[in-house]
Scaffold this motif. Structure first.
Motif, PDB file in Angstrom:
ATOM      1  N   ASN A   1      11.036  32.565  23.468  1.00  0.00           N
ATOM      2  CA  ASN A   1      12.465  32.845  23.522  1.00  0.00           C
ATOM      3  C   ASN A   1      13.212  31.552  23.821  1.00  0.00           C
ATOM      4  N   ASN A   2      14.520  31.554  23.616  1.00  0.00           N
ATOM      5  CA  ASN A   2      15.294  30.343  23.881  1.00  0.00           C
ATOM      6  C   ASN A   2      16.084  30.416  25.174  1.00  0.00           C
ATOM      7  N   ASP A   3      15.892  31.468  25.947  1.00  0.00           N
ATOM      8  CA  ASP A   3      16.545  31.591  27.245  1.00  0.00           C
ATOM      9  C   ASP A   3      15.721  30.882  28.323  1.00  0.00           C
ATOM     10  N   ASN A   4      14.439  31.206  28.383  1.00  0.00           N
ATOM     11  CA  ASN A   4      13.507  30.562  29.317  1.00  0.00           C
ATOM     12  C   ASN A   4      12.206  30.330  28.546  1.00  0.00           C
TER      13      ASN A   4
ATOM     14  N   ASN B   1       7.375  27.724  14.429  1.00  0.00           N
ATOM     15  CA  ASN B   1       6.825  26.419  14.078  1.00  0.00           C
ATOM     16  C   ASN B   1       7.431  25.309  14.926  1.00  0.00           C
ATOM     17  N   LEU B   2       8.696  25.471  15.305  1.00  0.00           N
ATOM     18  CA  LEU B   2       9.357  24.527  16.204  1.00  0.00           C
ATOM     19  C   LEU B   2       9.829  25.289  17.437  1.00  0.00           C
ATOM     20  N   TRP B   3       9.592  24.716  18.587  1.00  0.00           N
ATOM     21  CA  TRP B   3      10.013  25.353  19.842  1.00  0.00           C
ATOM     22  C   TRP B   3      11.546  25.380  19.922  1.00  0.00           C
ATOM     23  N   PRO B   4      12.133  26.387  20.567  1.00  0.00           N
ATOM     24  CA  PRO B   4      13.594  26.430  20.724  1.00  0.00           C
ATOM     25  C   PRO B   4      14.075  25.490  21.824  1.00  0.00           C
ATOM     26  N   ILE B   5      15.211  24.871  21.615  1.00  0.00           N
ATOM     27  CA  ILE B   5      15.866  24.134  22.698  1.00  0.00           C
ATOM     28  C   ILE B   5      16.475  25.167  23.638  1.00  0.00           C
ATOM     29  N   PRO B   6      16.276  25.025  24.946  1.00  0.00           N
ATOM     30  CA  PRO B   6      16.779  26.041  25.880  1.00  0.00           C
ATOM     31  C   PRO B   6      18.278  26.265  25.738  1.00  0.00           C
TER      32      PRO B   6
END
Length: 662
Positions: free
Chosen positions: A95-98, A635-640
């Motif tokens: 997730n991109n929240d935490n 494939n790419l991690w989310p920026i928080p």
């Protein structure tokens, strides 16, 4: 309000931070940052702090070895997503929240790599203040930190794609346009990283001394550069129109290069050749076991089956034989804290001569192998089981009794399979890496200073221990297959002190040889030079050379004969070899992703035997263990989200919430 946001963002990208964040101390009015660089001893502590941000590949909960599809963890989905963040990513929990294993801000099991980069910058700015350092130490430490600064940027690039480059630390009162930085284009990031490494290499030692094992020398720097250049040349980062043509920066230009470049493969070849040359000249090479066996039982097996036992031991001890010549760079471990991958994958025993069966405090008996790995290993002929005509697919699940000690076939299996026990045909006539790395029914598990006859059924070595009650019914090899690759044969139980510590490999020589084979094949197609690199690894494994195996009409199915002469098929052979030789070591996830296959491969559920069934007929039944969900966005991690809210100049990675709004 603007100053508050500015300061918060600096924390995120590593621009400014308190001394307590950097040196783990609580500063008072009389202590300044400069006080921590007054002499050699204090500077060494600062250097150690820079190293402390290396990814925790040794940690069972947070190791990136869990990325991909090789491991099956505890029989409890909520546990795996919560306490094993990399596994949670594979199960669709990102997730991109935490973010799970979020390197951008150090969330959910990951080191904070922008803090790491800030630590590097502070070290490089202040190290000249240390008054009692020799010029040689000064240059070498600066070179080590330059390399680590490059490596931390590379780790971010590997997971996030385009990143913010922090070449120097920022101040709170710097102009806002300097603080609110944009992500750089992928090629610019690669260029920056490799330039830093090139700057570092001349001042590094050729080979680090024994007392400083785990620190960076020329071998480490050149080997990691080769890995970086291979990643840059691979399809994910080299002309990836398929994924990222619609992922532009604010200037309208794509973050990823859109055109494939042969030059990047040529540069990768130059890098891997330099790495191999540096490592070999410094004494590195493929590991071969040259010590005494760990038990009297194995002494006897060596006498009966000397050649195969020597090969088995050479394969079994590559990782746990600490600081052997194959290990180029490792995550050094000097403490027992109950969170090591060894504990998670070690086996409990109910042997009456070792009263460890009642304890699950120090041996988890929990991390096992996905069934897919069983089929991935080669046959004795060095071929995939689906290709080798001497291996019968139709009866691979049928029961078979292993040769008894009086049988003529027994010496061939002595020390590898137990005599006169029932198992399945799938477990026979496989290459020795299969038996060295895995824990199987009818095989041996080398731990507790002896070869333990593992069966994996309830109440047997590796199986469910109902004496543990509820805990025992979830702490077992749920897939029915263990992984003994990370367990030292002398490790025991009952106390942390009885577990033998060893460093965890980040990169080793076999990886370099396989890299070179892949790069040569991509540049020029298959040929003897490609096969020779592959054969270095295959010969150590005790299997035939690749050209001998794949050209044998008595072994190879007609549809696959001479596959080693075709470029695309040779690519698959090399990737298969990598997935076997480097199994469970964290490379498969990145190999699959760099060829843009992650969404195809990692959406398949992990499966395994009915690991808690009490009989063989009930045990050898396949079932789903863990569902997997790996989407294009993963494939790419989310920026928080917090970073996105602070800095309007950041663009989110594709398909994460808000990615197309700026």
């Amino acid at each position: 309000m603007k100053n508050i946001l500015k300061y918060t963002f600096l924390l995120g990208i590593g621009g400014i931070c308190s001394c307590s964040d950097y040196l783990n101390i609580v500063p008072d009015n009389t202590v300044t940052l400069e006080d921590y660089f007054v002499n050699h001893e204090m500077a060494y502590e600062a250097l150690s702090k820079v190293y402390s941000y290396l990814p925790p590949v040794h940690n069972a909960n947070n190791t990136t070895f869990l990325l991909g599809d090789e491991w099956v963890t505890r029989k409890e989905d909520s546990y795996n997503i919560t306490l094993n963040p990399p596994m949670g990513i594979m199960m669709g929990g990102q997730n991109n929240d935490n973010p799970l294993y979020g390197l951008w801000t150090g969330s959910r099991g990951a080191p904070h790599l922008y803090k790491a980069i800030r630590s590097c910058n502070i070290f490089l700015e202040k190290i000249s203040m240390a008054t009692d350092m020799s010029e040689r130490d000064m240059k070498e430490w600066i070179a080590q930190v330059k390399f680590l600064k490059a490596y931390y940027h590379f780790q971010l690039l590997e997971y996030y794609g385009p990143i913010v480059i922090v070449d120097k630390n920022l101040n709170v009162d710097d102009p806002e346009n300097e603080i609110m930085q944009k992500r750089r284009k992928v090629d610019e990031c690669f260029n920056y990283i490799t330039k830093l490494i090139d700057e570092a290499i001349p001042d590094l030692q050729d080979r680090i001394s024994e007392i400083d094992m785990g620190m960076v020398d020329k071998k480490v720097a050149t080997a990691i550069k080769a890995r970086i250049m291979l990643l840059r040349a691979s399809p994910f980062f080299n002309g990836n129109k398929e994924y990222y043509a619609d992922f532009p920066d604010f200037d309208g230009q794509p973050f990823f290069p859109m055109e494939e470049s042969r030059q990047k493969w040529e540069e990768a070849l130059t890098a891997v050749n330099a790495a191999i040359r540096q490592c070999e000249e410094s004494g590195s090479g493929l590991y071969e076991f040259d010590k005494y066996p760990f038990s009297k039982e194995d002494d006897e097996f060596f006498a009966i089956n000397p050649d195969r036992m020597k090969t088995l031991y050479s394969l079994r001890m590559i990782i746990p034989d600490k600081w052997n010549k194959e290990l180029i760079w490792c995550r050094s471990i000097n403490y027992n804290d109950g969170s090591l991958l060894q504990y998670a994958s070690a086996i409990r025993t109910n042997n009456e001569n070792d009263q460890d069966w009642q304890s699950n405090t120090h041996v988890w008996n929990r991390f096992g192998a996905n069934y897919r790995v069983l089929e991935n290993y080669y046959t004795k002929n060095g071929l995939p089981i689906e290709v080798d005509m001497t291996f019968s697919q139709s009866d691979k699940y049928e029961f078979v009794t292993t040769p008894d000690t009086a049988d003529t076939e027994y010496p061939h299996w002595a020390g590898i399979l137990q005599p006169n026990v029932q198992t399945v045909n799938l477990y026979l006539n496989r290459e020795l890496r299969f038996y060295a790395n895995l824990g199987i029914t009818g095989g041996y598990w080398r731990q507790y200073r002896r070869p333990m006859p593992s069966m994996m059924l309830p109440g047997t070595d590796g199986g469910v221990s109902y004496s543990h009650g509820t805990s025992g019914q979830i702490d077992f090899f749920w897939s029915g297959v263990g992984v003994q690759k990370f367990v030292h044969p002398e490790s025991r139980n009952n106390s942390w002190q009885r577990m033998i510590l060893f460093p965890y490999a980040i990169i080793r020589m076999a990886d370099l040889y396989l890299m070179k084979a892949e790069i040569l094949n991509e540049l020029n197609g298959p040929g003897q030079e490609v096969w020779d690199e592959l054969n270095k690894v295959r010969r150590r494994a005790g299997i035939p050379d690749v050209e001998a195996a794949w050209s044998n009409p008595e072994w190879v199915s007609p549809n696959f004969i001479n596959s080693h002469k075709d470029k695309s098929r040779m690519r698959e052979i090399i990737l298969r070899e990598r997935s076997i030789e480097l199994a469970f070591e964290g490379t498969r996830f990145f190999d699959i992703r760099r060829y843009k296959r992650a969404t195809q491969e990692f959406n398949k559920p992990t499966i395994g035997w009915e690991g808690d069934a009490p009989t063989l007929s009930g045990f050898f039944v396949l079932s789903t263990k863990q569902k997997r969900r790996f989407l294009m966005r993963d494939n790419l991690w989310p920026i928080p989200l917090t970073e996105m809210n602070i800095n309007p100049n950041l663009k989110q990675n594709p398909e994460w919430p808000g990615w197309d709004t700026k």
